[in-house]
Design an enzyme around this catalytic site. Structure first.
Site, short mmCIF file in Angstrom:
data_model
loop_
_atom_site.label_atom_id
_atom_site.label_comp_id
_atom_site.label_asym_id
_atom_site.label_seq_id
_atom_site.Cartn_x
_atom_site.Cartn_y
_atom_site.Cartn_z
N CYS A 142 0.83 -1.21 0.00
CA CYS A 142 0.00 0.00 0.00
C CYS A 142 0.86 1.26 0.00
O CYS A 142 1.50 1.58 1.01
CB CYS A 142 -0.91 -0.05 1.23
N CYS B 15 -0.05 3.88 2.61
CA CYS B 15 0.35 3.42 3.94
C CYS B 15 1.81 3.80 4.22
O CYS B 15 2.16 4.20 5.32
CB CYS B 15 0.20 1.90 4.06
#
Length: 106
Positions: free
Chosen positions: A31, A34
């Site tokens: 991600c 993230c």
């Protein structure tokens, strides 16, 4: 400062039974957002250590916990107080926005 990794097995002890509020960051290696959020949380953690504990849960390695709390997209941050999910924020935000959200949710 590296944030503590929480697993499905340690979630209840570290988060739900915590004496202090806990901000849980649900994330995954793949991600991109993230990875953008991680250094911001690592900067906030020591600054707010007297108010809140910040931890991470890798959703790929720990699929049970995100499912329990309805995590559909990442990064998702959930603030737990007294064993209950009190506030949720999804996405990446500037440090000032996150600090204000955390303080407003405590």
């Amino acid at each position: 400062m590296a944030l503590q990794q929480i697993t499905d097995a340690t979630f209840e002890t570290e988060v739900l039974n915590s004496d202090v509020p806990v901000l849980v960051d649900f994330w995954a290696e793949w991600c991109g957002p993230c990875k953008m959020l991680m250094p911001i949380l690592e900067e906030i953690a020591p600054e707010m250590a007297d108010k809140v504990k910040i931890v991470k849960v890798n959703i790929d390695q720990n699929p049970l916990t995100p499912g329990q709390f309805g995590v559909r997209g990442i990064p998702t941050m959930i603030l737990f107080k007294g064993g209950k999910a009190e506030a949720t924020k999804v996405g990446v935000f500037p440090k000032s926005t996150l600090v204000a959200w955390i303080e407003g949710s405590l």
